[in-house]
Scaffold this motif. Structure first.
Motif, PDB file in Angstrom:
ATOM      1  N   CYS A 131       0.860  -1.179   0.000  1.00  0.00           N
ATOM      2  CA  CYS A 131       0.000   0.000   0.000  1.00  0.00           C
ATOM      3  C   CYS A 131       0.898   1.230   0.000  1.00  0.00           C
ATOM      4  O   CYS A 131       1.824   1.340   0.791  1.00  0.00           O
ATOM      5  CB  CYS A 131      -0.889  -0.004   1.242  1.00  0.00           C
ATOM      6  N   CYS A 134       0.098   3.128   3.717  1.00  0.00           N
ATOM      7  CA  CYS A 134       0.480   2.568   5.022  1.00  0.00           C
ATOM      8  C   CYS A 134       1.512   1.452   4.909  1.00  0.00           C
ATOM      9  O   CYS A 134       1.942   0.901   5.917  1.00  0.00           O
ATOM     10  CB  CYS A 134      -0.753   2.087   5.782  1.00  0.00           C
ATOM     11  N   CYS A 156      -5.950  -0.997  -0.496  1.00  0.00           N
ATOM     12  CA  CYS A 156      -5.558  -1.466   0.833  1.00  0.00           C
ATOM     13  C   CYS A 156      -6.788  -1.791   1.678  1.00  0.00           C
ATOM     14  O   CYS A 156      -7.720  -0.987   1.765  1.00  0.00           O
ATOM     15  CB  CYS A 156      -4.723  -0.400   1.524  1.00  0.00           C
ATOM     16  N   CYS A 159      -6.575   0.941   4.808  1.00  0.00           N
ATOM     17  CA  CYS A 159      -6.700   2.398   4.656  1.00  0.00           C
ATOM     18  C   CYS A 159      -7.245   2.799   3.292  1.00  0.00           C
ATOM     19  O   CYS A 159      -7.333   3.981   2.979  1.00  0.00           O
ATOM     20  CB  CYS A 159      -5.358   3.072   4.920  1.00  0.00           C
ATOM     21  N   GLY A 161      -5.827   2.783   0.570  1.00  0.00           N
ATOM     22  CA  GLY A 161      -4.794   3.390  -0.287  1.00  0.00           C
ATOM     23  C   GLY A 161      -4.587   2.567  -1.552  1.00  0.00           C
ATOM     24  O   GLY A 161      -5.053   1.430  -1.665  1.00  0.00           O
TER      25      GLY A 161
HETATM   26 ZN    ZN Z   1      -2.905   1.064   3.451  1.00  0.00          ZN
END
Ligand code: ZN
Ligand code: NAD
Length: 251
Positions: A131, A134, A156, A159, A161
């Motif tokens: 990711c 994170c 992700c 998060c 992402g």
């Molecule tokens: Zn993430």
């Protein structure tokens, strides 16, 4: 220089050195069946790399990046370390080189037996994904299943992402810790050996310059001329496996 003369000259450089820094590029892995970028028939001539910003901004680009990734996955997965990788591993195992600094993303130095801690990957690694926000690691196999089912792009689970292979793309920031370690290895060496890099991609290509400025000797082993041949104390235009393997008398 080439052939037997080159093997002898390289053996002398290696024997005279107290501490060696090894710096590898795509050229060390062509003998394992992975095409390089700028060598003859390299990937560059077929597919211009996707810039990091384009990857982030455009879903179509991300789809294209994953399509290419999975199209070349089998080659990467089937590749095994060759004589050049084994020679590098020998130098590290015997304490002659502190680490291998590599621009490669294929994981073949680790596969040759060099501990993770002694492989400095300045351009990341293409054998897994992460990711971008994170840094959670994701395996390629699961991403591939979803992608090939309905073209869905990985996000992700923690998060949301964007998930990308753990490589450093053009336009993407260099990993700070790895670059610091690469510089420290460079500055600790009295011999810096370039193996299979056209030396055009910065900032990684700045390392041989740094070594030279620091008083180290510079050896370049590359089939074709590089940007920095003029700076080197020894330039060998020949195949890495036979030259380095020959210089160390290894099979
Ligand atoms: Zn993430
Ligand atoms: P490059 O493709 O720009 O240069 C490779 C050089 O190696 C060429 O000049 C070629 O003549 C030479 N070469 C090829 N096979 C050789 C051999 N057997 N012996 C001696 N020389 C040989 O590679 P680069 O400088 O590493 O830059 C390419 C970038 O692309 C890197 O940053 C890397 O991250 C990425 N890349 C990685 C891989 C990989 O991981 N195997 C493959 C392609 C590209």
């Amino acid at each position: 220089m080439q052939g037997q003369d080159a093997i002898i000259a390289l053996a002398e450089e290696l024997a005279a050195a107290t501490r060696i820094a090894l710096f590898t590029g795509a050229g060390i892995s062509t003998e394992s069946g992975i095409p390089d970028f700028r060598g003859p028939g390299g990937l560059w001539s077929r597919n211009k790399p996707i810039n990091f910003n384009d990857f982030i901004r455009s879903e179509a680009m991300r789809r294209e990046a994953w399509r290419r990734k999975f199209a070349t996955e089998a080659t990467l997965r089937a590749a095994r370390p060759n004589r050049g990788h084994r020679a590098c591993a020998h130098l590290v195992a015997h304490g002659r080189a502190g680490a291998v600094i590599t621009q490669n993303i294929d994981g073949l130095h680790q596969d040759s037996g060099i501990p993770d801690a002694q492989v400095i990957e300045v351009h990341g690694n293409a054998t897994y994904a992460h990711c971008l926000d994170c840094r959670t690691r994701y395996e390629l196999a699961a991403i591939r299943v979803d992608f090939e089912r309905d073209g869905s792009l990985p996000h992700c689970r923690w998060c949301n992402g964007i998930v990308k292979t753990a490589t450093v793309s053009f336009g993407q920031a260099m990993p700070v810790a790895e670059m610091r370690r690469a510089e420290a290895e460079t500055l600790a060496a009295d011999l810096f050996v370039v193996l299979g890099s056209s030396l055009v991609v910065y900032p990684a290509a700045g390392l041989p310059v740094l070594a030279k400025r620091n008083g180290a000797r510079l050896v370049i082993v590359n089939r074709e001329p590089t940007e920095m041949d003029e700076l080197a104390d020894l330039v060998i235009h020949d195949g890495i496996g036979d030259i380095l393997g020959g210089a160390l008398n290894l099979p």
